[in-house]
Design an enzyme around this catalytic site. Structure first.
Site, PDB file in Angstrom:
ATOM      1  N   TRP A 102       0.819  -1.221   0.000  1.00 54.70           N
ATOM      2  CA  TRP A 102       0.000   0.000   0.000  1.00 54.70           C
ATOM      3  C   TRP A 102       0.841   1.254   0.000  1.00 54.70           C
ATOM      4  O   TRP A 102       0.530   2.214  -0.717  1.00 54.70           O
ATOM      5  CB  TRP A 102      -1.002  -0.017   1.155  1.00 54.70           C
ATOM      6  CG  TRP A 102      -2.112  -0.991   0.905  1.00 54.70           C
ATOM      7  CD1 TRP A 102      -2.371  -2.132   1.603  1.00 54.70           C
ATOM      8  CD2 TRP A 102      -3.083  -0.957  -0.163  1.00 54.70           C
ATOM      9  NE1 TRP A 102      -3.448  -2.790   1.044  1.00 54.70           N
ATOM     10  CE2 TRP A 102      -3.904  -2.091  -0.034  1.00 54.70           C
ATOM     11  CE3 TRP A 102      -3.324  -0.065  -1.213  1.00 54.70           C
ATOM     12  CZ2 TRP A 102      -4.955  -2.369  -0.918  1.00 54.70           C
ATOM     13  CZ3 TRP A 102      -4.373  -0.335  -2.088  1.00 54.70           C
ATOM     14  CH2 TRP A 102      -5.164  -1.472  -1.933  1.00 54.70           C
ATOM     15  N   ASP A 176      -1.540   6.463   6.296  1.00 51.99           N
ATOM     16  CA  ASP A 176      -2.645   5.692   5.718  1.00 51.99           C
ATOM     17  C   ASP A 176      -2.967   4.618   6.750  1.00 51.99           C
ATOM     18  O   ASP A 176      -2.210   3.659   6.933  1.00 51.99           O
ATOM     19  CB  ASP A 176      -2.202   5.061   4.391  1.00 51.99           C
ATOM     20  CG  ASP A 176      -3.258   4.104   3.817  1.00 51.99           C
ATOM     21  OD1 ASP A 176      -4.302   3.887   4.466  1.00 51.99           O
ATOM     22  OD2 ASP A 176      -3.003   3.557   2.723  1.00 51.99           O
ATOM     23  N   LYS A 200     -12.666  -1.389   6.087  1.00 49.00           N
ATOM     24  CA  LYS A 200     -11.812  -2.374   6.731  1.00 49.00           C
ATOM     25  C   LYS A 200     -12.243  -2.613   8.177  1.00 49.00           C
ATOM     26  O   LYS A 200     -12.244  -3.720   8.643  1.00 49.00           O
ATOM     27  CB  LYS A 200     -10.345  -1.929   6.704  1.00 49.00           C
ATOM     28  CG  LYS A 200      -9.820  -1.580   5.319  1.00 49.00           C
ATOM     29  CD  LYS A 200      -9.683  -2.789   4.413  1.00 49.00           C
ATOM     30  CE  LYS A 200      -9.424  -2.421   2.965  1.00 49.00           C
ATOM     31  NZ  LYS A 200      -8.191  -1.712   2.701  1.00 49.00           N
TER      32      LYS A 200
END
Ligand SMILES: *Cc1c(COP(=O)(O)O)cnc(C)c1O
Length: 373
Positions: A102, A176, A200
């Site tokens: 990511w 993030d 999530k």
């Protein structure tokens, strides 16, 4: 009704059953309004009360300081990879620590808007460890430093956020935290901006949370769409355009669920954090004690939320991995397939996963090992 299966999806992920039941009960008529939340004006009194309570509860849960704004946006984590540099890079320098898939994506996307430098990378270690902050090559004049606080695919997590000041940098830290937010307390003194998609650990897809320190507002590049300009969104209290109303409503119910949650003599985020620690310890101990399964991440940065695991050595075949997944499904243990880029298996054990879910998975590992190990 018999128990629902345990769902180990990395995202969109399991939600607390109590919340789903409440949503079902209120689907046709939200609290006597005669409307579903999906059918309400986002500017009406009913939805305004929902959004205001959601923000206040989130602020209380995470103890977000008064000089941070909470924005309810759309676009997910990937859109933020562009929205953040458009807002706070000033088209100048951005340092990124690449600790997995990511943050690698974040570095790549930011290059469209800024001069990006990779301050450190865990790639040589196949992202099984976090580059030590003392080794980061930070540029003194960077507009910000980006990290991914929990790498959802690689399963590495920062258990302490870096102190950029101590590393000689006065740049704000951007995190993030898509797959970490609300799983533990956050050290706001070290954060300039945090973002994450809700799907999530918080609610349905479609909602993206942004926590931004006020001094970072008002520097968007001219090319930044107004709907993605943090200052515009903040001034409009996240109602510049129609926000993802239903997702905000469900997230708000999750916040209420979490406020009332208790475990090990604690409540709220402290309670869920303790349960998350206990769940992760239980699962890593089972992997470490197994001759058939393994996790490859260094002990000090193993994720509490996403645990990739593999069959060891000669057992690590496509056939046996598939047998594991098929057997898991038969036992009502769902969505354990690893990310397509790394293969193997992955157990995502977000807030909504009870301890019993991890216990059931551990029992299955033992049975599978007795049969095939
Ligand atoms: C899932 C995820 C993303 C991407 O989120 P989208 O909502 O699909 O854009 C980004 N970063 C992290 C850490 C993630 O887990």
């Amino acid at each position: 009704m018999s128990r629902r299966p345990f769902n180990f999806s990395a995202g969109p992920a399991a939600l607390p059953e109590e919340v789903l039941s409440q949503v079902a009960g209120e689907m046709l008529d939200w609290q006597g309004s005669g409307m579903s939340v999906m059918e309400m004006s986002h500017r009406g009194a009913e939805f305004t009360s929902i959004a205001t309570a959601a923000e206040a509860d989130l602020r209380e849960l995470l103890q977000v300081p008064a000089n941070f704004r909470i924005l309810f946006m759309q676009g997910g984590g990937l859109a933020e990879n562009a929205i953040v540099p458009m807002n706070i890079s000033r088209a100048s320098k951005v340092d990124v620590v690449v600790s997995g898939a990511w943050s690698a994506k974040s570095a790549e996307e930011a290059q469209r808007y800024a001069d990006v430098s990779v301050a450190a990378s865990g790639a040589a270690a196949k992202f099984t460890t976090l580059p030590a902050p003392a080794t980061w090559q930070l540029r003194g004049d960077a507009a910000y430093v980006h990290i991914c606080s929990n790498e959802t695919i690689d399963g590495v997590e920062y258990h302490e956020l870096p102190d950029l000041m101590a590393l000689g940098s006065s740049a704000p830290l951007v995190i993030d935290c898509s797959s970490q937010q609300l799983s533990r307390s956050m050290d706001w003194s070290r954060i300039g901006l945090a973002f994450g998609g809700a799907q999530k650990n918080i609610g349905p897809a479609g909602l993206t949370l942004v926590f931004v320190r006020e001094d970072l507002l008002g520097h968007a590049l001219r090319i930044c769409p107004s709907a993605f300009d943090f200052k515009v969104v903040a001034e409009a209290k996240s109602m510049y355009n129609t926000p993802p109303t239903f997702s905000i409503y469900v997230a708000g119910l999750v916040f209420k669920w979490l406020k009332a949650f208790s475990y090990a003599g604690k409540t709220g985020v402290a309670a869920i954090e303790q349960r998350n620690i206990d769940k992760a310890q239980l699962f890593y101990a089972a992997l470490d004690g197994s001759n058939l399964f393994e996790n490859r991440v260094a002990a000090d940065c193993r994720s509490r939320m996403n645990i990739p695991f593999y069959l060891r050595g000669k057992f690590n075949t496509e056939t046996l991995t598939q047998a594991f997944l098929t057997g898991a499904k038969e036992r009502h243990l769902l969505q354990l397939k690893g990310h397509k880029s790394v293969g193997g298996m992955r157990a995502s054990i977000y807030n909504a996963m009870p301890l019993e879910g991890v216990q059931a998975l551990v029992a299955y590992l033992k049975d599978f090992e007795a049969q095939y190990g």
